[in-house]
Design a protein around this motif. Structure first.
Motif, short mmCIF file in Angstrom:
data_model
loop_
_atom_site.label_atom_id
_atom_site.label_comp_id
_atom_site.label_asym_id
_atom_site.label_seq_id
_atom_site.Cartn_x
_atom_site.Cartn_y
_atom_site.Cartn_z
N LEU A 134 0.82 -1.21 0.00
CA LEU A 134 0.00 0.00 0.00
C LEU A 134 0.85 1.26 0.00
O LEU A 134 0.53 2.25 -0.66
CB LEU A 134 -0.93 0.00 1.23
CG LEU A 134 -2.14 -0.95 1.17
CD1 LEU A 134 -2.86 -0.95 2.51
CD2 LEU A 134 -3.09 -0.53 0.05
N ALA A 135 1.97 1.23 0.73
CA ALA A 135 2.88 2.38 0.76
C ALA A 135 3.46 2.65 -0.62
O ALA A 135 3.59 3.81 -1.05
CB ALA A 135 3.99 2.14 1.79
N ARG A 138 0.76 4.29 -2.74
CA ARG A 138 0.59 5.70 -2.36
C ARG A 138 1.72 6.56 -2.93
O ARG A 138 1.50 7.67 -3.40
CB ARG A 138 0.56 5.82 -0.83
CG ARG A 138 -0.68 5.23 -0.18
CD ARG A 138 -0.77 5.67 1.27
NE ARG A 138 -1.80 4.94 2.01
CZ ARG A 138 -1.54 3.90 2.78
NH1 ARG A 138 -0.29 3.46 2.94
NH2 ARG A 138 -2.53 3.27 3.41
N ASN A 139 2.94 6.06 -2.87
CA ASN A 139 4.09 6.81 -3.40
C ASN A 139 3.95 7.03 -4.91
O ASN A 139 4.27 8.12 -5.42
CB ASN A 139 5.39 6.07 -3.10
CG ASN A 139 5.75 6.11 -1.62
OD1 ASN A 139 5.32 7.01 -0.90
ND2 ASN A 139 6.53 5.15 -1.18
N SER A 142 1.35 9.73 -5.43
CA SER A 142 1.88 11.04 -5.04
C SER A 142 2.84 11.58 -6.09
O SER A 142 2.80 12.76 -6.47
CB SER A 142 2.57 10.93 -3.68
OG SER A 142 3.16 12.16 -3.31
#
Length: 474
Positions: A134-135, A138-139, A142
């Motif tokens: 998930l990280a 998200r990156n 972004s």
């Protein structure tokens, strides 16, 4: 009787009298005379002013140029398109732009479609997405939001496909971990496995540029005319021989940009150049070379690292960071060309009792006797042993004599120099310049050269408005 005489006597006296008109002496007003003199002087000066050539001076200063060094380039790599040996529904198990080792599993092909149904199972998807996964997502989101530009909206679709592919690959990994369940349901035999033939970076797309090199690419391909990129997705139905994925097999990669001849001349003197990538402000050093083919001029930028950062890109916007050259900043309007005679440096001498440099020229005296006279001359440059001498000093066909040796040289060769007119001494004096950098308005030239300019010199703002030795009227 006497009265009659008196009367005649009076009349005779009146006849002898003459009336003379009085003329007043001419009187000259000094104030008017001074005014007339001043008026005539002003008229003469006005006429003289408009008949003279007026030169606008420009003070030479140190500076640098802000040059537009932004280019759109095409990326070329060592890429291999891997085709499928199977038919069915393809599913991927390696992340895009991820490096895989040789013989590692990259994809599966399911001929029944049962695997696709399992991948669509929400429970499989939920179990496969970890906090770390998930990280990463998200990156990616972004980074896309920060770099997004409306004029490159097409990147939105690529981003969508990349995210979808990432999520599906995570689900695929979970399903593959439950292969025992497939075997229990007798579906395992319908699944074929695809392995990487060698190590490399995985890309799930193709565009027809694979295999192109800087020497084989066409100008239309460099410009991206008609460019199409095919994105490959998990769960796509493929046939044997269709493209399964692309493998980038080398860390070496190239960017090719189209440049003009002026930029090419600057880059030909360079071995390496620093490049900034505008989409992420990343900088890297590249080996630079100039390539001319198909009527176009290109700069070839070769990199030996960071390939994986741009593995999914085919076109990239870059900036060449080579505009830091400083020198004497002069306006382009001051630059002109002048033609000179060329004389070998061996013929240069010092004349008589003076320290002036010049040449011994053959001449004939009034009685026809051959003689030699010293002719002083200004040297404007020395290139490969040939001296550049003012055309007004000699004529074509004149002979100069080598000191001591007596060899004769016939003046005939001519060449041009690029320069400006120095006006420090009140007259136009040509000075050669070496241009280091240039834009539409100004040039940066080399300072303190033997025959060139120095800082704070004054030059004619318009070089084509003066000739050598013209007196300067500001």
């Amino acid at each position: 009787m006497s009265g009659s005489k008196k009367s005649r006597s009076k009349q005779g006296a009146q006849k002898n009298q003459k009336v003379v008109k009085y003329s007043k002496p001419i009187s000259i007003n000094p104030g008017v005379l001074v005014f007339l003199v001043i008026f005539v002087y002003i008229i003469i000066m006005i006429v003289s002013y408009f008949r003279q050539s007026h030169i606008t001076p420009y003070e030479v200063k140190l500076g640098s140029l802000a040059i537009n060094n932004t280019y759109d380039g095409v990326i070329l790599r060592e890429e291999e398109v891997i085709t499928s040996d199977f038919s069915g529904y393809i599913n991927y198990y390696a992340r895009e732009s991820e490096k895989v080792t040789a013989y590692s599993m990259v994809y599966t092909v399911d001929s029944t479609g049962k695997l696709a149904e399992m991948i669509g199972d929400e429970s499989a998807l939920e179990s496969s997405i970890t906090n770390e996964s998930l990280a990463d997502i998200r990156n990616n989101i972004s980074s896309f939001a920060v770099d997004f530009r409306p004029e490159r909206y097409i990147d939105t679709y690529n981003f969508k496909y990349n995210i979808e592919g990432t999520v599906l690959k995570l689900a695929n990994t979970a399903v593959l971990a439950n292969i025992d369940r497939l075997r229990a349901e007798n579906y395992a035999d319908s699944i074929d496995f695809g392995y990487a033939p060698q190590s490399g970076v995985i890309e799930y797309s193709s565009d027809g540029y694979e295999g192109l090199t800087a020497e084989t690419i066409t100008p239309e391909q460099v410009a991206g005319e008609g460019y199409e990129k095919t994105v490959l997705h998990s769960n796509d139905l493929i046939s044997e021989g269709d493209t399964a994925y692309k493998l980038i097999t080398s860390e070496l990669w190239t960017i090719l940009i189209e440049i003009d001849e002026q930029r090419a001349a600057m880059l030909e003197d360079e071995d390496y150049i620093e490049v900034r990538f505008l989409n992420n402000n990343y900088t890297a050093w590249a080996n630079v070379s100039v390539l001319r083919q198909n009527g176009k001029t290109y700069a070839r930028l070769d990199f030996n690292n960071s390939m994986i950062t741009f593995a999914s890109d085919r076109f990239v916007e870059i900036e060449l960071l080579d505009n830091a050259k400083e020198g004497l900043k002069i306006p382009n309007s001051a630059i002109t060309e002048r033609t000179f005679y060329l004389i070998p440096e061996e013929y240069l001498t010092v004349g008589g009792n003076s320290k002036d440099e010049g040449f011994n020229r053959e001449t004939y005296l009034e009685d026809g006797t051959l003689s030699v006279e010293f002719v002083p001359a200004t040297i404007y440059n020395n290139i490969d042993g040939m001296l550049y001498v003012d055309e007004t000093v000699f004529n074509i066909g004149d002979y100069v004599i080598m000191p001591d040796a007596g060899d004769r040289y016939a003046i005939s060769k001519q060449a041009s120099l690029t320069g400006v007119y120095n006006i420090n001494k009140g007259y136009a004096d040509f000075k050669q310049i070496t241009i280091l950098n240039q834009n539409e308005e100004y040039s940066i030239v080399k300072s303190n050269s033997e025959y060139g300019l120095a800082v704070y010199d004054y030059i004619a703002l318009k070089g084509d408005s003066v000739t050598e030795d013209d007196f300067i009227y500001e």
